[in-house]
Write a protein that holds these residues in place. Structure first.
Motif, short mmCIF file in Angstrom:
data_model
loop_
_atom_site.label_atom_id
_atom_site.label_comp_id
_atom_site.label_asym_id
_atom_site.label_seq_id
_atom_site.Cartn_x
_atom_site.Cartn_y
_atom_site.Cartn_z
N ILE A 149 0.85 -1.20 0.00
CA ILE A 149 0.00 0.00 0.00
C ILE A 149 0.88 1.24 0.00
CG2 ILE A 149 -1.87 1.22 1.15
CD1 ILE A 149 -2.60 -1.37 2.56
N GLN A 150 0.75 2.04 -1.03
CA GLN A 150 1.49 3.30 -1.13
C GLN A 150 0.54 4.44 -0.77
OE1 GLN A 150 3.06 3.38 -5.14
NE2 GLN A 150 4.83 2.15 -4.58
N LEU A 151 0.82 5.12 0.34
CA LEU A 151 -0.02 6.20 0.81
C LEU A 151 0.68 7.54 0.57
CD1 LEU A 151 -1.25 4.67 4.19
CD2 LEU A 151 -2.55 4.87 2.05
N VAL A 152 -0.04 8.49 -0.01
CA VAL A 152 0.51 9.81 -0.29
C VAL A 152 -0.50 10.86 0.19
CG1 VAL A 152 1.30 11.43 -2.06
CG2 VAL A 152 1.76 8.98 -2.31
N GLU A 153 -0.08 11.68 1.14
CA GLU A 153 -0.95 12.76 1.61
C GLU A 153 -0.89 13.93 0.64
OE1 GLU A 153 -1.44 15.75 5.45
OE2 GLU A 153 -0.30 13.88 5.66
N ALA A 154 -2.05 14.42 0.24
CA ALA A 154 -2.10 15.55 -0.69
C ALA A 154 -3.47 16.20 -0.59
CB ALA A 154 -1.85 15.09 -2.13
N THR A 155 -3.51 17.50 -0.86
CA THR A 155 -4.79 18.22 -0.88
C THR A 155 -5.58 17.79 -2.12
OG1 THR A 155 -3.68 20.06 -1.99
CG2 THR A 155 -3.91 20.20 0.39
N SER A 156 -6.86 18.03 -2.08
CA SER A 156 -7.73 17.56 -3.17
C SER A 156 -7.35 18.16 -4.51
CB SER A 156 -9.19 17.90 -2.85
OG SER A 156 -9.62 17.26 -1.67
N ASP A 157 -6.92 19.43 -4.52
CA ASP A 157 -6.57 20.08 -5.79
C ASP A 157 -5.35 19.42 -6.43
OD1 ASP A 157 -4.96 21.25 -3.66
OD2 ASP A 157 -4.22 22.63 -5.19
N VAL A 158 -4.47 18.85 -5.62
CA VAL A 158 -3.31 18.13 -6.14
C VAL A 158 -3.71 16.72 -6.57
CG1 VAL A 158 -1.05 17.17 -5.52
CG2 VAL A 158 -1.67 19.49 -4.80
N GLN A 159 -4.61 16.12 -5.83
CA GLN A 159 -5.00 14.73 -6.11
C GLN A 159 -5.73 14.59 -7.44
OE1 GLN A 159 -6.57 12.03 -3.14
NE2 GLN A 159 -6.36 13.63 -1.59
N LEU A 160 -6.66 15.50 -7.73
CA LEU A 160 -7.54 15.30 -8.88
C LEU A 160 -6.78 15.19 -10.20
CD1 LEU A 160 -10.57 17.57 -7.88
CD2 LEU A 160 -10.42 15.07 -7.86
N PRO A 161 -5.87 16.10 -10.54
CA PRO A 161 -5.13 15.90 -11.80
C PRO A 161 -4.25 14.65 -11.79
CG PRO A 161 -4.27 17.80 -10.59
CD PRO A 161 -5.53 17.40 -9.92
N ALA A 162 -3.73 14.29 -10.62
CA ALA A 162 -2.91 13.08 -10.53
C ALA A 162 -3.76 11.84 -10.78
CB ALA A 162 -2.23 13.00 -9.16
N LEU A 163 -4.99 11.84 -10.29
CA LEU A 163 -5.89 10.72 -10.53
C LEU A 163 -6.28 10.64 -12.00
CD1 LEU A 163 -8.22 11.07 -7.40
CD2 LEU A 163 -6.60 9.20 -7.84
N VAL A 164 -6.58 11.78 -12.60
CA VAL A 164 -6.93 11.80 -14.02
C VAL A 164 -5.78 11.27 -14.86
CG1 VAL A 164 -7.45 13.32 -15.97
CG2 VAL A 164 -8.62 13.65 -13.80
N ALA A 165 -4.55 11.61 -14.48
CA ALA A 165 -3.36 11.18 -15.23
C ALA A 165 -2.97 9.73 -14.94
CB ALA A 165 -2.19 12.10 -14.91
N GLY A 166 -3.66 9.08 -14.00
CA GLY A 166 -3.35 7.69 -13.68
C GLY A 166 -2.14 7.52 -12.79
N GLU A 167 -1.74 8.58 -12.09
CA GLU A 167 -0.57 8.49 -11.21
C GLU A 167 -0.90 7.79 -9.89
OE1 GLU A 167 0.90 12.44 -10.71
OE2 GLU A 167 1.15 12.77 -12.87
#
Length: 307
Positions: free
Chosen positions: A122-140
């Protein structure tokens, strides 16, 4: 070299007899001998010392045998590994999360998932929502625990599932209560909220949370007097403990004990903060699929009015 030659070498090395090795392999002795000789030519050195009565390993053969056996075992295990990867029993789950989730849904979900799938990394990364959303869209990342934006829809490539809705409470310095600046920790009144300096997430990094809090002040008929901003919930609570100001935080922040800080409910109807999980549409690897099934099993305990 090919895998068959490795198996031929291992069989002869373990039996030290070409006839018995050929029988174990289900072949005749001449092609086995030819296979070993071809392997030795490719290596440029003999693997066996042969006499009419005995076969023994050379120094090279003795030292090489453990490596060959290890490689063959790994090859033999590949189908089993593939099945475990297919079923999400092993592999990797990459999960990002907002800091507030660290005190509500995240610990329980990670603990239960780890217990059910101990071989998954399990790889856990703390990030604010504004950082998470583009990362999720990019498949990161496979998925992210976010605070959904209140003023716009999520990107269409993402699926969203609500996990939790919890009331905001006040985090106030103990000294304020001791000094009578806050009358009681039984309920922070409208007047006390409006009169207190506020510590808050910056709007640019947590717009949904920021707007929820400032909208609450507007509904009370006033304006938030923001004296300090911070992007980590732990930092906000530390600033509260220093006496710099008050913070409105999710009720689950009661789990973050800090000397010099008192948590108290807001008098009247309190604003509620929603937290949920987002992941890419049509992209559900087995480890994430198992995580989603775990959420289905957890749904009664993720009640939207329990905190």
């Amino acid at each position: 070299m090919d895998i068959r030659q490795f198996r031929h070498f291992a069989a002869v090395a373990e039996t030290l007899h070409f006839g018995r090795a050929a029988e174990r392999l289900g072949m005749t002795q001449p092609p086995l001998s030819q296979s070993i000789m071809a392997l030795e030519r490719e290596l440029g050195a003999p693997l066996f010392v042969r006499t009419k009565r005995h076969v023994r390993l050379t120094a090279l053969g003795e030292q090489w045998l453990p490596h060959v056996l290890e490689a063959l075992a790994a090859i033999d295990d590949l189908p089993h590994t593939a099945r475990r990867l297919r079923d999400g029993q092993t592999g990797r789950l990459s999960l990002s999360f907002v800091s507030t989730a660290d005190y509500s849904v995240l610990p329980s979900l990670v603990r239960r998932y780890s217990q059910a799938y101990p071989e998954v990394e399990i790889q856990l990364v703390e990030a604010t929502s504004d950082v998470q959303l583009p990362a999720l869209v990019a498949g990161e990342r496979h998925a992210g625990i976010i605070i959904p934006p209140a003023d716009r829809a999520l990107p269409p490539s993402l699926i969203y599932r609500r996990l939790l809705s919890e009331a905001l409470i006040a985090a106030v310095p103990n000294a304020w209560i001791d000094e009578g600046r806050i009358a009681s920790d039984a309920g922070i009144t409208r007047a006390e909220v409006l009169a207190s300096p506020l510590i808050l997430f910056p709007k640019q990094v947590a717009p949904a949370f920021h707007d929820l809090v400032t909208g609450y002040y507007a509904a009370l008929g006033g304006t938030a007097r923001i004296v300090q901003e911070a992007i980590q919930m732990q930092t906000i609570i530390s600033l509260v403990s220093s006496g710099l100001g008050m913070a409105l935080v999710p009720a689950s922040l009661r789990n973050l004990a800090r000397a010099g800080v008192r948590y108290a409910p807001l008098a009247g109807a309190a604003p509620r903060l929603e937290t949920g999980l987002a992941w890419r549409r049509g992209d559900t690897p087995p480890t994430l699929a198992n995580f989603l099934r775990l959420l289905d099993a957890e749904s009664p305990s993720l009640a939207d009015g329990s905190i």
